[in-house]
Design a protein around this motif. Structure first.
Motif, PDB file in Angstrom:
ATOM      1  N   LEU A  90       0.842  -1.203   0.000  1.00 57.88           N
ATOM      2  CA  LEU A  90       0.000   0.000   0.000  1.00 57.88           C
ATOM      3  C   LEU A  90       0.876   1.252   0.000  1.00 57.88           C
ATOM      4  CD1 LEU A  90      -3.064  -0.493   2.393  1.00 57.88           C
ATOM      5  CD2 LEU A  90      -2.984  -0.283  -0.077  1.00 57.88           C
ATOM      6  N   GLY A  91       0.304   2.340  -0.466  1.00 64.02           N
ATOM      7  CA  GLY A  91       0.988   3.641  -0.367  1.00 64.02           C
ATOM      8  C   GLY A  91       1.900   3.931  -1.543  1.00 64.02           C
ATOM      9  N   TYR A  92       2.717   4.957  -1.371  1.00 62.70           N
ATOM     10  CA  TYR A  92       3.548   5.472  -2.466  1.00 62.70           C
ATOM     11  C   TYR A  92       4.949   4.881  -2.458  1.00 62.70           C
ATOM     12  CZ  TYR A  92      -0.220   8.615  -3.576  1.00 62.70           C
ATOM     13  OH  TYR A  92      -1.445   9.094  -3.966  1.00 62.70           O
ATOM     14  N   GLN A  93       5.517   4.807  -3.679  1.00 59.28           N
ATOM     15  CA  GLN A  93       6.860   4.248  -3.866  1.00 59.28           C
ATOM     16  C   GLN A  93       7.923   5.284  -3.542  1.00 59.28           C
ATOM     17  OE1 GLN A  93       7.571   1.239  -4.831  1.00 59.28           O
ATOM     18  NE2 GLN A  93       9.724   1.364  -5.402  1.00 59.28           N
ATOM     19  N   GLY A  94       7.526   6.567  -3.691  1.00 60.93           N
ATOM     20  CA  GLY A  94       8.475   7.660  -3.432  1.00 60.93           C
ATOM     21  C   GLY A  94       9.061   8.210  -4.722  1.00 60.93           C
ATOM     22  N   ASN A  95       8.693   7.597  -5.871  1.00 62.86           N
ATOM     23  CA  ASN A  95       9.166   8.154  -7.157  1.00 62.86           C
ATOM     24  C   ASN A  95       8.027   8.868  -7.876  1.00 62.86           C
ATOM     25  OD1 ASN A  95      11.229   6.474  -6.436  1.00 62.86           O
ATOM     26  ND2 ASN A  95      10.643   4.869  -7.913  1.00 62.86           N
ATOM     27  N   VAL A  96       8.420   9.673  -8.876  1.00 62.60           N
ATOM     28  CA  VAL A  96       7.431  10.362  -9.728  1.00 62.60           C
ATOM     29  C   VAL A  96       7.639   9.847 -11.147  1.00 62.60           C
ATOM     30  CG1 VAL A  96       6.746  12.625 -10.634  1.00 62.60           C
ATOM     31  CG2 VAL A  96       7.419  12.402  -8.237  1.00 62.60           C
ATOM     32  N   ASN A  97       6.560   9.439 -11.829  1.00 62.59           N
ATOM     33  CA  ASN A  97       6.774   8.923 -13.192  1.00 62.59           C
ATOM     34  C   ASN A  97       6.884  10.082 -14.196  1.00 62.59           C
ATOM     35  OD1 ASN A  97       4.226   9.829 -13.933  1.00 62.59           O
ATOM     36  ND2 ASN A  97       3.248   7.813 -13.817  1.00 62.59           N
ATOM     37  N   VAL A  98       7.142   9.747 -15.449  1.00 60.40           N
ATOM     38  CA  VAL A  98       7.453  10.775 -16.461  1.00 60.40           C
ATOM     39  C   VAL A  98       6.312  11.774 -16.623  1.00 60.40           C
ATOM     40  CG1 VAL A  98       6.543   9.441 -18.403  1.00 60.40           C
ATOM     41  CG2 VAL A  98       8.446  11.028 -18.782  1.00 60.40           C
ATOM     42  N   GLN A  99       5.111  11.408 -16.128  1.00 65.49           N
ATOM     43  CA  GLN A  99       3.985  12.350 -16.252  1.00 65.49           C
ATOM     44  C   GLN A  99       3.806  13.175 -14.993  1.00 65.49           C
ATOM     45  OE1 GLN A  99       0.937   9.568 -18.020  1.00 65.49           O
ATOM     46  NE2 GLN A  99       2.809   8.442 -17.689  1.00 65.49           N
ATOM     47  N   GLY A 100       4.800  13.059 -14.092  1.00 64.52           N
ATOM     48  CA  GLY A 100       4.716  13.886 -12.882  1.00 64.52           C
ATOM     49  C   GLY A 100       3.767  13.314 -11.835  1.00 64.52           C
ATOM     50  N   GLU A 101       3.344  12.056 -12.020  1.00 59.09           N
ATOM     51  CA  GLU A 101       2.425  11.445 -11.037  1.00 59.09           C
ATOM     52  C   GLU A 101       3.242  10.682  -9.990  1.00 59.09           C
ATOM     53  OE1 GLU A 101      -1.071  10.477 -14.372  1.00 59.09           O
ATOM     54  OE2 GLU A 101       0.474   9.001 -13.833  1.00 59.09           O
ATOM     55  N   ASP A 102       2.823  10.792  -8.735  1.00 56.94           N
ATOM     56  CA  ASP A 102       3.472   9.996  -7.683  1.00 56.94           C
ATOM     57  C   ASP A 102       3.157   8.528  -7.935  1.00 56.94           C
ATOM     58  OD1 ASP A 102       2.542  12.594  -5.447  1.00 56.94           O
ATOM     59  OD2 ASP A 102       4.561  12.096  -6.212  1.00 56.94           O
ATOM     60  N   GLN A 103       4.218   7.746  -8.020  1.00 59.10           N
ATOM     61  CA  GLN A 103       3.992   6.322  -8.314  1.00 59.10           C
ATOM     62  C   GLN A 103       3.589   5.587  -7.044  1.00 59.10           C
ATOM     63  OE1 GLN A 103       7.730   5.165 -10.201  1.00 59.10           O
ATOM     64  NE2 GLN A 103       6.586   4.618 -12.051  1.00 59.10           N
ATOM     65  N   LYS A 104       2.523   4.805  -7.146  1.00 60.83           N
ATOM     66  CA  LYS A 104       2.118   3.944  -6.041  1.00 60.83           C
ATOM     67  C   LYS A 104       3.060   2.743  -6.045  1.00 60.83           C
ATOM     68  CE  LYS A 104      -1.902   5.537  -4.625  1.00 60.83           C
ATOM     69  NZ  LYS A 104      -2.465   5.479  -3.296  1.00 60.83           N
ATOM     70  N   LYS A 105       3.237   2.122  -4.886  1.00 59.36           N
ATOM     71  CA  LYS A 105       4.062   0.897  -4.851  1.00 59.36           C
ATOM     72  C   LYS A 105       3.487  -0.113  -5.835  1.00 59.36           C
ATOM     73  CE  LYS A 105       5.635   1.237  -0.065  1.00 59.36           C
ATOM     74  NZ  LYS A 105       5.321   0.786   1.302  1.00 59.36           N
ATOM     75  N   LEU A 106       2.143  -0.204  -5.851  1.00 57.84           N
ATOM     76  CA  LEU A 106       1.503  -1.192  -6.734  1.00 57.84           C
ATOM     77  C   LEU A 106       1.692  -0.848  -8.212  1.00 57.84           C
ATOM     78  CD1 LEU A 106      -1.787  -2.285  -4.938  1.00 57.84           C
ATOM     79  CD2 LEU A 106       0.095  -3.737  -5.666  1.00 57.84           C
ATOM     80  N   ASP A 107       1.844   0.441  -8.540  1.00 53.21           N
ATOM     81  CA  ASP A 107       2.132   0.813  -9.936  1.00 53.21           C
ATOM     82  C   ASP A 107       3.436   0.159 -10.374  1.00 53.21           C
ATOM     83  OD1 ASP A 107       0.988   4.253  -9.530  1.00 53.21           O
ATOM     84  OD2 ASP A 107      -0.008   2.565 -10.512  1.00 53.21           O
ATOM     85  N   VAL A 108       4.438   0.263  -9.499  1.00 53.83           N
ATOM     86  CA  VAL A 108       5.782  -0.243  -9.837  1.00 53.83           C
ATOM     87  C   VAL A 108       5.788  -1.778  -9.844  1.00 53.83           C
ATOM     88  CG1 VAL A 108       8.195  -0.250  -9.099  1.00 53.83           C
ATOM     89  CG2 VAL A 108       6.816   1.845  -8.867  1.00 53.83           C
TER      90      VAL A 108
END
Ligand SMILES: O=P(O)(O)OC[C@H]1O[C@](O)(COP(=O)(O)O)[C@@H](O)[C@@H]1O
Length: 383
Positions: free
Chosen positions: A74-92
């Motif tokens: 759950l929660g954020y990975q701490g990175n921002v993807n190329v579109q400036g969105e905060d990446q969720k852990k699950l996104d990665v």
């Protein structure tokens, strides 16, 4: 934006299962085997769907377990993807999972994802750190995907989904030499880009997987739309709705209405008429909006309706991405008998200029979407 001519591709022979007696036991694997027997020229695609099958089951599990106290997803990975969105852990995690599953089919030349800055060229870089990936001589494909669409909703247990589009990889596709000269990209990179930036009319397959009350995998290979439901007792996707068609008429619209006043005039006019029941059908429409594209499109396909993310004064090109959201979902919508438009153009004919390009999008039941197209045609709206 350039428009692409329609591809004259031979129509695939689809396995026929009659509604009642045959479907109960048709797994996705069996369905794909039958497709390969009927259409040997696309047998290789069925291998890709084997990987998609496995990856979506794993993602479904991850999403379901993500709410458990022991879960670390759950929660954020701490990175921002190329579109400036905060990446969720699950996104990665889901991005890595799908990338690996598709790569190890040996059928993929290139992949592009919402979570990858640039397309990943698997042919040019066949060797990656310790894992050597052997790219077969056979047919090669390009996969574009959004590994976890609507991920901003996942912590609240709202439906999310995976969206995938498959294109043929063309070893000798025309490359844009300007890119080579001006942007100092190598010919190989230019070729990789050219193979990735294809219009929806070139899609050979697209699918989405919805993680909700049940897990649904919905796909088209260019001859109808098939819905599979995950039977957790046998761990298999089972064909539950063959060859679905979206109702031509409807009385549900699905937009983020908070943006309505910022939309351009044609869009405002049509939706206001639908609200009042003064549109072409004379029906008073109701509003449904989950805020997860896959969930909203799935409901629209089954019940009829219009889903969209139009352009507005804030998002002048809308919010959704053409390559891995707009085009794959439009292929499915059109194959189910619906329409998908920017207001002025058929989404499937729009040629992407860059990987994360956004596009205004309105899709759904034919007669209602046609009302939007007619309103734009009448107006000389700037958009
Ligand atoms: O919150 P908004 O502005 O209505 O946007 C919702 C839209 O954005 C999305 O969440 C974008 O998707 P991602 O989560 O993949 O970035 C769509 O699923 C949804 O249709």
């Amino acid at each position: 934006m350039e428009e692409a001519p329609s591809m004259n591709r031979p129509t695939l022979k689809a396995p026929v299962f009659d509604e009642v007696c045959e479907t109960t036991g048709v797994t996705l694997t069996r369905f794909m085997n039958e497709v390969a027997i009927l259409n040997p020229e696309i047998a290789e695609i069925t291998t890709l769907f084997g990987a998609i099958d496995t990856a979506c089951k794993a993602i479904s599990n991850l999403v379901k377990r993500s709410q458990l106290p022991s879960s670390e997803t759950l929660g954020y990975q701490g990175n921002v993807n190329v579109q400036g969105e905060d990446q969720k852990k699950l996104d990665v995690i889901t991005n890595d999972l799908l990338k690996r599953a598709l790569r190890f089919t040996g059928r993929l030349g290139i992949l592009a994802s919402e979570e990858e800055d640039e397309p990943v060229d698997l042919i040019g870089n066949a060797v990656t750190d310790s894992e050597e990936i052997v790219i077969d001589e056979g047919e090669k494909y390009v996969a574009v995907f959004d590994p976890l669409d609507g991920s901003s909703n996942v912590d609240a247990g709202i439906p999310t989904g995976t969206i995938i589009g498959i294109y043929e990889h063309d070893d000798c596709c025309e490359i844009d030499y300007d890119c080579v000269d001006e942007e100092d990209c190598t010919e190989q990179e230019a070729q990789c880009l050219a193979n990735t930036l294809q219009p929806g009319t070139n899609l050979v397959a697209s699918a989405y997987c919805l993680y909700s009350s049940s897990t649904f995998l919905v796909l088209t290979l260019g001859n109808g739309v098939y819905v599979f439901t995950l039977d957790e007792t046998i761990g298999e996707f089972v064909l539950s709705k063959p060859n679905i068609k979206i109702p031509e008429d409807c009385k549900i619209y699905s937009f983020n209405e908070a943006n309505l006043e910022k939309w351009d005039e044609p869009m405002q006019k049509v939706v206001k008429r639908w609200r009042e029941g003064t549109g072409k059908s004379g029906e008073r429409f109701s509003s449904r909006y989950i805020g997860s594209m896959v969930g909203d499109v799935h409901r629209t396909l089954l019940y009829g309706g219009v889903f969209g993310y139009p352009a507005d004064t804030k998002n002048t090109n809308g919010k959704l991405r053409l390559l891995y959201e707009g085009a794959p979902m439009s292929f499915i919508m059109e194959q189910a008998g619906g329409l998908s438009t920017t207001g002025k153009r058929r989404v499937m004919e729009c040629v992407p200029e860059y990987v994360h390009q956004r596009i205004p999008l309105v899709m759904g039941s034919k007669n209602a979407v046609q009302e939007v197209i007619d309103e734009y045609a009448e107006s000389d709206s700037a958009y």
